[in-house]
Design a protein around this motif. Structure first.
Motif, short mmCIF file in Angstrom:
data_model
loop_
_atom_site.label_atom_id
_atom_site.label_comp_id
_atom_site.label_asym_id
_atom_site.label_seq_id
_atom_site.Cartn_x
_atom_site.Cartn_y
_atom_site.Cartn_z
N GLY A 144 -1.87 -6.79 3.04
CA GLY A 144 -2.43 -5.84 3.04
C GLY A 144 -3.30 -5.28 4.37
N ILE A 199 -1.64 -11.41 -2.02
CA ILE A 199 -2.61 -10.83 -2.54
C ILE A 199 -3.38 -11.68 -2.95
N ALA A 253 -2.16 -3.53 -0.60
CA ALA A 253 -2.85 -2.83 0.38
C ALA A 253 -4.45 -2.89 -0.66
N HIS A 256 -7.18 -6.34 0.08
CA HIS A 256 -7.74 -5.99 2.14
C HIS A 256 -8.09 -5.38 2.82
#
Length: 396
Positions: A144, A199, A253, A256
């Motif tokens: 991220g 993630i 993405a 984070h």
């Protein structure tokens, strides 16, 4: 729900062929000469670097290349990048890769925009809100870093001992992130699974909070966790599944950039502990996290067993024992361990392939607390050195 400020200025260009737009975006954001920064043979052998070069040339952007990024990126390479940028009058940093390449690029951008020793920045001795312009082309779904405010670097420039430290500031969010799921098709299974676990952990570090009345954020976080739980095995079974790769890339993405933590204070004790493991044993970040999470969870579950029960039921589908949230929560931790094993991730240090001595555990525990700048790490439960020692010993 605590007060918060949420701004993610990163422009996301998502989909097939989007890497060809890098030159246009650099020009759009006022860049004239770029440093293209990456690691590994993939960028060259797949033709990705050639396509990026062409896109920059077509947009009138000149460039220089710097490869050599490794997992757990090194400050020594960052410093070489800063000097190269100064020699070549670079005004834009373009990262190609996953978190290591992007974090290394952020560190170079800090060095280019400021006049201090980068060691001091990552050791917390100085701070800054100045950074050179950055963009990213993501080739891995996980960290991220393409939308986050964080940069994590291994400080390997201060003698035989390596320190893994981070610096977080809103200025470090890239101006744009190019995300083509097809660029992740050829990732080895391990580089799909470990970032996939990362993630999950980026969201779980925010999810485990003692803050109440965050129902909407819970729904967002739980939905993301369920999606990643499904899509990592799907990507492992079918590496060219655009659906799986696209969902993982977007989840990385969003996990984070702060979205899954709105209105609450995150924990990040496991990240603090893993940074010490990663610095000492040079392991993959996602695997280091999975190796310690269940030991952390069992150590802190007594703080709020209902929270762990919610995680077990809403993410893992565990049957809720309304009379015994502790038992429900423990079954959720077991479900996490089973999922990690199903994708080839470790759930203890032995499975990770490391066997720290008591002295090394003590050193890592002290480092985890020191890196947080106080007398503890974490917020769900404030962990002091002796707590982290116990967690690490339980994880062996």
């Amino acid at each position: 729900m605590v007060n918060f400020e949420y701004l993610v200025p990163t422009k996301i260009l998502f989909g097939k062929g989007t890497e060809n737009e890098a030159g246009r975006l650099i020009k759009e954001f006022g860049g004239h000469k770029a440093l293209i920064h990456w690691g590994g043979d993939y960028v060259r052998t797949t033709g990705l670097l050639d396509r990026v070069h062409k896109g920059l040339k077509d947009a009138g952007i000149t460039y220089v290349d710097l490869d050599g990024v490794v997992p757990n990126p090194r400050l020594s390479l960052v410093k070489k990048g800063v000097e190269l940028c100064k020699q070549e009058d670079v005004d834009f940093i373009l990262a190609i890769g996953g978190g290591s390449a992007i974090d290394s690029s952020k560190a170079i951008a800090y060095g280019l925009a400021n006049d201090f020793d980068l060691e001091d920045l990552f050791l917390g001795k100085v701070s800054t809100d100045k950074i050179a312009k950055i963009g990213a082309i993501s080739t891995l779904a996980g960290t991220g870093s393409e939308t986050s405010n964080s940069a994590v670097i291994d400080i390997d420039t201060m003698g035989p001992k390596t320190l893994k430290r981070s610096y977080n500031h809103e200025c470090a969010r890239p101006l744009f992130a190019i995300m083509n799921p097809e660029l992740t098709y050829s990732l080895p299974a391990y580089q799909t699974a470990a970032p996939g676990a990362d993630i999950m952990m980026h969201t779980m570090e925010r999810y485990f909070t003692t803050e109440r009345d965050v129902e909407l954020t819970d729904e967002i976080a739980e939905g993301l966790l369920r999606t990643v739980k499904t899509m990592v095995p799907e990507a492992l079974a079918h590496p060219t599944s655009y659906t799986a790769r696209a969902n993982l890339l977007l989840a990385g993405a969003k996990s984070h950039d702060g979205l899954t933590g709105l209105g609450r204070v995150g924990d990040f004790a496991c990240h603090a502990i893993e940074h010490e493991i990663g610095a000492m044993f040079d392991v993959a970040h996602g695997a280091g996290l999975t190796a310690i999470w269940s030991s952390w969870a069992k150590y802190v579950i007594h703080v709020d067993p209902e929270r762990f029960a919610q995680f077990a039921v809403n993410v893992w589908g565990v049957q809720n024992d309304f009379h015994d949230p502790m038992a429900t929560g423990l079954r959720g931790i077991e479900a996490w361990d089973q999922w990690c094993h199903s994708i080839g991730m470790p759930t203890n240090l032995h499975e990770l392939g490391v066997n720290p001595t008591d002295e090394q555990i003590q050193e890592m525990a002290e480092g985890a607390v020191e890196a947080r700048g106080g007398d503890h790490a974490g917020n769900f439960m404030k962990l002091h050195v002796e707590d982290i020692v116990n967690i690490l010993k339980n994880a062996r």
